[in-house]
Design a protein around this motif. Structure first.
Motif, PDB file in Angstrom:
ATOM      1  N   LYS A 151      36.505  33.680  43.208  1.00 59.68           N
ATOM      2  CA  LYS A 151      35.190  33.820  43.847  1.00 59.68           C
ATOM      3  C   LYS A 151      34.214  34.212  42.750  1.00 59.68           C
ATOM      4  O   LYS A 151      34.478  34.038  41.582  1.00 59.68           O
ATOM      5  N   GLU A 152      33.120  34.746  43.180  1.00 65.08           N
ATOM      6  CA  GLU A 152      32.155  35.216  42.197  1.00 65.08           C
ATOM      7  C   GLU A 152      32.572  36.603  41.705  1.00 65.08           C
ATOM      8  O   GLU A 152      31.988  37.613  42.066  1.00 65.08           O
ATOM      9  N   GLU A 153      33.602  36.616  40.915  1.00 68.12           N
ATOM     10  CA  GLU A 153      34.134  37.883  40.426  1.00 68.12           C
ATOM     11  C   GLU A 153      34.460  37.781  38.956  1.00 68.12           C
ATOM     12  O   GLU A 153      34.751  36.708  38.453  1.00 68.12           O
ATOM     13  N   LYS A 168      26.824  46.024  34.375  1.00 70.71           N
ATOM     14  CA  LYS A 168      26.584  46.034  35.813  1.00 70.71           C
ATOM     15  C   LYS A 168      26.052  44.688  36.288  1.00 70.71           C
ATOM     16  O   LYS A 168      25.149  44.129  35.687  1.00 70.71           O
ATOM     17  N   ASN A 169      26.674  44.164  37.320  1.00 70.27           N
ATOM     18  CA  ASN A 169      26.199  42.916  37.927  1.00 70.27           C
ATOM     19  C   ASN A 169      26.639  42.909  39.388  1.00 70.27           C
ATOM     20  O   ASN A 169      27.792  42.646  39.707  1.00 70.27           O
ATOM     21  N   ALA A 170      25.686  43.220  40.256  1.00 71.58           N
ATOM     22  CA  ALA A 170      26.015  43.386  41.672  1.00 71.58           C
ATOM     23  C   ALA A 170      26.575  42.103  42.279  1.00 71.58           C
ATOM     24  O   ALA A 170      27.408  42.142  43.175  1.00 71.58           O
ATOM     25  N   GLU A 171      26.149  40.966  41.754  1.00 74.65           N
ATOM     26  CA  GLU A 171      26.601  39.703  42.329  1.00 74.65           C
ATOM     27  C   GLU A 171      27.990  39.304  41.859  1.00 74.65           C
ATOM     28  O   GLU A 171      28.669  38.517  42.503  1.00 74.65           O
ATOM     29  N   LYS A 172      28.385  39.821  40.724  1.00 72.72           N
ATOM     30  CA  LYS A 172      29.718  39.504  40.220  1.00 72.72           C
ATOM     31  C   LYS A 172      30.468  40.799  39.926  1.00 72.72           C
ATOM     32  O   LYS A 172      30.466  41.278  38.790  1.00 72.72           O
ATOM     33  N   ILE A 183      41.008  48.045  40.993  1.00 72.98           N
ATOM     34  CA  ILE A 183      39.845  48.891  40.753  1.00 72.98           C
ATOM     35  C   ILE A 183      38.606  48.024  40.768  1.00 72.98           C
ATOM     36  O   ILE A 183      38.538  47.008  40.065  1.00 72.98           O
ATOM     37  N   ARG A 184      37.667  48.444  41.564  1.00 76.16           N
ATOM     38  CA  ARG A 184      36.435  47.672  41.697  1.00 76.16           C
ATOM     39  C   ARG A 184      35.295  48.487  41.117  1.00 76.16           C
ATOM     40  O   ARG A 184      35.049  49.605  41.532  1.00 76.16           O
ATOM     41  N   VAL A 185      34.639  47.881  40.152  1.00 73.97           N
ATOM     42  CA  VAL A 185      33.574  48.594  39.454  1.00 73.97           C
ATOM     43  C   VAL A 185      32.259  48.336  40.153  1.00 73.97           C
ATOM     44  O   VAL A 185      31.872  47.191  40.354  1.00 73.97           O
ATOM     45  N   LEU A 186      31.583  49.425  40.495  1.00 69.12           N
ATOM     46  CA  LEU A 186      30.315  49.248  41.181  1.00 69.12           C
ATOM     47  C   LEU A 186      29.151  49.624  40.268  1.00 69.12           C
ATOM     48  O   LEU A 186      28.106  50.052  40.727  1.00 69.12           O
ATOM     49  N   GLY A 187      29.341  49.480  39.003  1.00 69.10           N
ATOM     50  CA  GLY A 187      28.276  49.810  38.054  1.00 69.10           C
ATOM     51  C   GLY A 187      28.450  51.231  37.605  1.00 69.10           C
ATOM     52  O   GLY A 187      27.939  52.150  38.234  1.00 69.10           O
TER      53      GLY A 187
END
Lengths: 326, 196
Positions: A151-153, A168-172, A183-187
């Protein structure tokens, strides 16, 4: 009229063909000057001989491998590698640190391409710059695998140890998977430490979402918090971070640093665990700079600085015997 | 694996722009050997030719999203290769080496008739091609080895077909003259004597 004109026409006849007018002109020249027939013969001979292409054919397969090697980094992967000695200061707002002897990380950057694997065969950590602006500090012997985008990841897998600076990239979102955790990085800026079938995530800045691959449990960590992920373990928040971001700025250069922390950093950088038997070492501090040093040099420096009697390397352990500090 | 040979050039351009690496692989295997041969004819150096050929593709990939190309893929690649090769030659200043070779050849002053039969002729022609002026050589190579028409070459290099014609003729004349200086001179003298 000249020989040159005749040569010109003969050449054109050989290479491209003549139109009617040109043909007639050449005929007149040849008729009027029989010597030109010899010239025509010469030109034809030269023309014929230039047809020889030679037997050389490049090895396209090998060439393609080279080209592939050059284009892959510029699309998805690190565009260059640097030694640790340079500037970790550049590692900016969002950083993840992954540490471990055997753990796995995944991230996705690539499109329409097979996974690519990079192993740090150097004896010191390497910084890899990625095209999205993120950086990875890959410790010695660590291996990182970049997977095709689903996906867009952005997604990677890593075995060994690494330090991530994530743009940081909210869309990816930047996704990291270890053998135990996702682990998901949220910035943000944080450490992940995975070894002995455990992954430790320590956040120094921002927000990180950690899920256990075993229990599917999910937890959010903010600055100053950490958690341990492993099979059969409940996710619990703790208030302690192992390393501060600033410490990583100057990972292998330190001044009056407690020896236990020195060992921790060396373990991180060299993928060796340091074990010592002398209690006298526990209270020691060290000042030094190990940047760009190989593991054997590091051991020699430690031996002379701490009066260590002997050392032994067993697998991934460096065992130090004896030693004290003034 | 898709059958890329079924795609039109403009479709392949789109696939490249979208980052499809297999599309690049396709045009690589299709055109790379031909491009290398042009570069080889230009430089006489197989290693440099392969490097130049590969650089064209790496460069194409890097700027694939910025390319808005109307020409054929082969045309684009040839043009890119040609420019790169001319720059390479300029940078390497291989002309100075070339000049030395010309001197060596001319000083032998072979008997033209003997030369014409000689096994050596092929080798001498190959060398003589390398001695042609760079742009003249490029045009000759495109015409002779790539079998491109004058108008195709003109379109590719942004020059007039007349220039192409002149350059091809010049190339062949220089080749012929470099191989038969005695007869050439003799011929010119005779020609001027008998010319009205």
């Amino acid at each position: 009229m000249s020989v040159e004109r005749a040569q010109h026409l003969i050449a054109k006849r050989l290479a491209e063909g003549l139109n009617e007018l040109e043909g007639q002109e050449l005929e007149r020249l040849l008729e009027a000057h029989p010597m030109l027939e010899k010239e025509e013969e010469w030109m034809a001979k030269v023309w014929e001989k230039t047809d020889h292409q030679g037997s050389w054919t490049p090895d396209s397969e090998m060439a393609w491998t080279k080209v592939k090697g050059k284009i892959t980094p510029s699309i998805e992967l690190p565009s260059k590698k640097r030694g640790l000695g340079m500037n970790l200061i550049k590692i900016a707002a969002a950083a993840i640190i992954l540490v471990g002897l055997a753990f796995v990380l995944r991230t996705t950057f690539q499109k329409n391409s097979t996974p690519s694997v990079y192993t740090n065969l150097e004896k010191a950590p390497e910084i890899m710059d990625m095209t999205d602006g993120s950086q990875i500090l890959l410790s010695s012997k660590a291996q990182i695998t970049f997977f095709p985008a689903v996906k867009e990841e952005r997604k990677v897998r890593l075995e060994g140890q690494a330090f991530f600076d994530v743009e940081k990239n909210a869309e990816k979102p930047f996704i990291i998977e270890t053998a135990e955790a996702r682990i998901r990085v949220l910035g943000t800026s944080f450490d992940v430490h995975s070894e002995n079938q455990q992954t430790v995530v320590s956040v120094t800045e921002g927000v990180v979402e950690v899920s256990s691959l075993d229990s599917r449990e999910k937890i959010r960590l903010v600055a100053g918090e950490n958690t341990i992920v492993g099979v059969g373990m409940e996710l619990v928040k703790e208030n302690e971070t192992k390393f501060s971001f600033e410490e990583y700025n100057d990972l292998l250069s330190f001044s009056d640093l407690p020896l236990t922390e020195v060992f921790e950093r060396l373990e991180w950088a060299y993928a060796y665990e340091f074990v010592w038997d002398s209690d006298k070492l526990n209270s020691c501090s060290l000042t030094g700079n190990f940047a760009d040093k190989e593991i054997n040099e590091v051991i020699n420096i430690l031996r002379s600085a701490l009066s260590i009697e002997s050392h032994q390397i067993a697998g991934k352990q460096v065992i130090l015997s004896g030693g004290f500090c003034q | 694996m898709k059958d890329y040979s079924a795609y039109s050039d403009s479709e392949i351009w789109s696939l490249l722009a979208a980052g499809e690496e297999e599309a690049l692989a396709h045009i690589f295997h299709k055109y790379y050997p031909g491009l290398c041969r042009i570069a080889y004819r230009m430089t006489g150096d197989t290693q440099a030719s392969e490097d130049l050929g590969q650089e064209v593709y790496v460069d194409l990939w890097k700027k694939r999203q910025r390319l808005h190309i109307q020409t054929s893929i082969q045309g684009y690649l040839r043009k890119a290769l040609s420019n790169r090769t001319l720059n390479y030659i300029r940078d390497q200043k291989i002309r100075s080496v070339g000049d030395a070779k010309i001197l060596a050849i001319s000083s032998k002053e072979p008997n033209a008739q003997e030369l014409m039969q000689s096994e050596d002729l092929q080798k001498r022609i190959n060398e003589a091609i390398l001695e042609l002026p760079d742009r003249c050589r490029l045009i000759f190579i495109l015409s002779r080895y790539q079998k491109m028409t004058y108008s195709e070459i003109a379109g590719n290099l942004d020059i007039s077909p007349k220039t192409v014609e002149n350059q091809v003729a010049k190339a062949l004349r220089l080749l012929r003259n470099s191989l038969g200086p005695i007869v050439g001179c003799l011929l010119i003298i005779l020609f001027h004597m008998i010319a009205p």
